[in-house]
Design a protein around this motif. Sequence first.
Motif: not given
Length: 114
Positions: A7-10, A20-23, A42-52
């Motif tokens: 998230c800090a990198i995003a 690459r980077e987009d919204d 990775l998604p910009r949105e914080h999603i913990e893992s595939v399990a979520e």
Amino acid sequence: MNDCIFCAIAAHEIPATFVREDDEVLAIRDVNPQAPVHVLILPREHIESVAELTPSQDGLWGRMLHVAQAIAEDEGIDETGFRLVVNTGKAGGQTVDHLHIHLLGGRQMTWPPG
Ligand code: AMP
């Protein structure tokens, strides 16, 4: 999310080498590469893992795969082959709890993985 390095990198709060980077989706070079090409998608949105992941995120997941495919082309490994890895949870070897796909290529992969 607090204390999430991705998230800090995003948010560009800590540096990374962006491919690459987009919204919605970003791609960065792994700081500890395991192959000549090692990119994290990775998604910009914080999603913990595939399990979520939920069905409402099917589109986002599909976009992440297409970004991986496009980067494989850009990196010149689409024809020789590449590996996508999604470590999930502790036993799955996940060390950063923010969903990401590893794109690995540029060398012969072996099986089984460790
Ligand atoms: P995983 O173990 O599947 O959760 O993958 C996490 C990956 O993130 C590892 O391959 C790390 O080398 C990589 N990583 C950790 N911190 C950073 C960072 N600041 N910039 C780029 N890659 C990172």
